[in-house]
Design an enzyme around this catalytic site. Structure first.
Site, PDB file in Angstrom:
ATOM      1  N   LYS A  40      -6.670  -8.083  -7.723  1.00 16.35           N
ATOM      2  CA  LYS A  40      -7.824  -7.521  -8.445  1.00 16.35           C
ATOM      3  C   LYS A  40      -7.349  -7.285  -9.871  1.00 16.35           C
ATOM      4  O   LYS A  40      -7.574  -6.219 -10.468  1.00 16.35           O
ATOM      5  CB  LYS A  40      -8.304  -6.227  -7.761  1.00 16.35           C
ATOM      6  CG  LYS A  40      -9.638  -5.687  -8.271  1.00 16.35           C
ATOM      7  CD  LYS A  40     -10.819  -6.623  -8.089  1.00 16.35           C
ATOM      8  CE  LYS A  40     -11.990  -6.155  -8.948  1.00 16.35           C
ATOM      9  NZ  LYS A  40     -13.090  -7.152  -9.002  1.00 16.35           N
ATOM     10  N   ASP A  50      -5.989  -3.551   4.853  1.00 14.53           N
ATOM     11  CA  ASP A  50      -6.733  -2.735   5.827  1.00 14.53           C
ATOM     12  C   ASP A  50      -8.179  -3.223   5.916  1.00 14.53           C
ATOM     13  O   ASP A  50      -8.713  -3.466   7.003  1.00 14.53           O
ATOM     14  CB  ASP A  50      -6.684  -1.267   5.382  1.00 14.53           C
ATOM     15  CG  ASP A  50      -7.462  -0.363   6.318  1.00 14.53           C
ATOM     16  OD1 ASP A  50      -7.327  -0.525   7.541  1.00 14.53           O
ATOM     17  OD2 ASP A  50      -8.224   0.495   5.824  1.00 14.53           O
ATOM     18  N   ASP A  60     -10.304  -5.450   9.267  1.00 20.63           N
ATOM     19  CA  ASP A  60     -11.536  -5.112  10.007  1.00 20.63           C
ATOM     20  C   ASP A  60     -12.567  -6.229   9.843  1.00 20.63           C
ATOM     21  O   ASP A  60     -13.259  -6.606  10.801  1.00 20.63           O
ATOM     22  CB  ASP A  60     -12.153  -3.797   9.496  1.00 20.63           C
ATOM     23  CG  ASP A  60     -11.653  -2.577  10.268  1.00 20.63           C
ATOM     24  OD1 ASP A  60     -10.458  -2.541  10.628  1.00 20.63           O
ATOM     25  OD2 ASP A  60     -12.462  -1.649  10.499  1.00 20.63           O
ATOM     26  N   TYR A  89      -1.505   3.890  -0.174  1.00 15.61           N
ATOM     27  CA  TYR A  89      -1.323   4.884   0.883  1.00 15.61           C
ATOM     28  C   TYR A  89      -0.175   5.850   0.613  1.00 15.61           C
ATOM     29  O   TYR A  89       0.134   6.708   1.440  1.00 15.61           O
ATOM     30  CB  TYR A  89      -1.095   4.183   2.230  1.00 15.61           C
ATOM     31  CG  TYR A  89      -2.360   3.694   2.893  1.00 15.61           C
ATOM     32  CD1 TYR A  89      -3.352   3.051   2.158  1.00 15.61           C
ATOM     33  CD2 TYR A  89      -2.573   3.870   4.243  1.00 15.61           C
ATOM     34  CE1 TYR A  89      -4.511   2.593   2.766  1.00 15.61           C
ATOM     35  CE2 TYR A  89      -3.724   3.419   4.860  1.00 15.61           C
ATOM     36  CZ  TYR A  89      -4.687   2.773   4.118  1.00 15.61           C
ATOM     37  OH  TYR A  89      -5.829   2.316   4.723  1.00 15.61           O
ATOM     38  N   ASP A 136     -12.794  -9.094  -4.014  1.00 18.42           N
ATOM     39  CA  ASP A 136     -14.248  -9.158  -3.778  1.00 18.42           C
ATOM     40  C   ASP A 136     -14.653 -10.569  -3.351  1.00 18.42           C
ATOM     41  O   ASP A 136     -15.355 -10.762  -2.347  1.00 18.42           O
ATOM     42  CB  ASP A 136     -15.039  -8.667  -5.010  1.00 18.42           C
ATOM     43  CG  ASP A 136     -14.512  -9.193  -6.337  1.00 18.42           C
ATOM     44  OD1 ASP A 136     -13.492  -9.907  -6.362  1.00 18.42           O
ATOM     45  OD2 ASP A 136     -15.156  -8.888  -7.376  1.00 18.42           O
TER      46      ASP A 136
END
Ligand code: NAD
Ligand code: IPM
Ligand code: MN
Length: 351
Positions: free
Chosen positions: A187, A244, A248, A137, A220
């Site tokens: 990752k 983030d 959700d 970000y 993942d």
């Protein structure tokens, strides 16, 4: 009687509806626990933009600095303004006030149906800890030859040793107060600079917390496991973007994004911290009076806890739990027929 100063920033869409209900809960808890809340509301967002052509005044950070906490609804009015303009104040706030910890509890509560058919209340109870100050970000990049065939854009993530180490240490400390297990999203199989650094710093920090079990999981596979086996996680820590996305997903597996609270914390309290639901302004249901206010009300509970009013925070959370367990007054996202303010009134009365 102690007085706390709260800046209230409802923002856009359902942010305005849910914050009105959170304010009811805050007032009820102050009345019951004997402290004062001086709340000042700012109409920043699309309303302010209609008046001034800006979503917030140039000095909005200076205005917010003296407060004890900031209580925000949601920003975003995608029908009228591009998101990358409307959302600038929110990201600036988190980064300038260095609210580097974003706490997002993911809990399946009694009385709520999860889309995961074999999970029971209590089985999903984790804390997503999102690095909130840098990473993906950071405003580093540029666009060249926009709109042409040879258009080029570059968006650079910046991860620092200081930033990664402090969020990992915070997560280990938090795990000590919970089930003593942390999982770091990575990752490093594809992002061989930044995520390899996250892996390395995890290995360096972990020996300082021999009583906390730690592991890491590629983002993942971790996303898959949030659906398949969420019960195996306690504290889940990740970079800004990974956190983030996971938050959700976390909202969805515990029944609704409308139940998911969040706290953007500056641990040393040099600047105010910011409390807001995980969800956005939900243009698809804005103006219908059916947004679930519980995420905002639970964010108010996190605010009270951070201010040093744990009794009031627990009373707000208990009122939410009682409302959900009874199941009589609830919004459509969790199978009810009531309005946003019906739910807010029910919870305030219980407080
Ligand atoms: P969203 O979170 O607003 O909505 C996603 C879905 O969840 C929608 O179907 C919505 O109706 C539902 N939902 C969200 N909150 C709910 C609630 N309290 N009760 C019932 N249902 C709820 O995400 P989006 O649609 O991708 O984004 C809409 C706008 O909000 C965009 O402008 C986006 O950039 C912005 N946004 C802001 C924040 C924030 O202010 N922190 C967070 C996320 C998105
Ligand atoms: C959130 C939101 C924000 C984010 C957006 C609105 C910039 O999705 O708080 O989760 O990505 O941080
Ligand atoms: Mn988000």
């Amino acid at each position: 009687m102690h007085e706390y100063r709260i800046a209230v920033y409802p923002g856009d869409g359902i942010g305005i509806d849910v914050i009105a209900e959170g304010v009811k809960a805050l007032k009820a808890s102050a009345g019951r626990f004997g402290f004062l809340l001086k709340m000042t509301e700012y109409n920043w967002g699309h309303r302010y933009w209609r008046e001034t052509g800006q979503v917030a005044p140039d000095d909005f950070l200076e205005i917010l600095k003296p407060y004890d906490a900031i209580y925000l609804g949601a920003v975003g009015d995608p029908q009228n303004l591009p998101d990358h303009i409307t959302l600038v104040p929110l990201i600036k706030l988190r980064q300038t006030f260095d609210q580097y910890v974003c706490l997002r509890p993911v809990q399946l509560l009694p009385g709520v149906t999860t889309p995961l058919c074999d999970k029971q209340p209590g089985q999903i109870d984790m804390m997503v800890v999102r690095e909130n100050s840098e990473g993906e970000y950071i405003d580093a990049g540029g666009a060249f030859k926009v709109g042409r065939d040879d258009e080029l854009s570059m968006q650079t993530a910046i991860h620092t040793r200081k930033g990664v180490e402090r969020i990992l240490r915070y997560s280990f400390e938090l795990a000590r107060k919970r089930r003593r297990h942390i999982t770091m999203a990575t990752k490093s199989n594809a992002m061989k600079y930044a995520m390899v650094m996250w892996d390395r710093i995890l290995a360096e920090v972990a020996p300082d917390f021999p009583d906390v079990r730690f592991d890491k999981c590629h983002i993942d596979a971790l996303s898959m496991n949030f659906v398949r086996q969420p019960e195996q996680y306690d504290v889940v820590v990740g970079s800004n973007l990974f956190g983030d996305i996971l938050s959700d997903l976390g909202g969805a597996i515990v029944g609704s994004l409308g139940l998911a609270p969040s706290a953007n914390i500056r641990p040393d309290r040099q600047y105010p911290s910011l409390f807001e639901p995980v969800h956005g302004s939900a243009p698809d249901i804005a103006g219908k009076g059916i947004a679930n206010p519980i995420a905002a009300i639970r964010s108010a509970a996190m605010l009270l806890d951070f201010l040093g009013e744990p009794g009031a925070a627990q009373a707000v959370e208990a009122a939410v739990i009682a409302n959900l367990a009874e199941g009589r007054v609830r919004t459509p996202d969790i199978g009810g027929r009531h309005t946003t303010s019906d739910v807010g009134d029910d919870i305030a009365a219980r407080i």
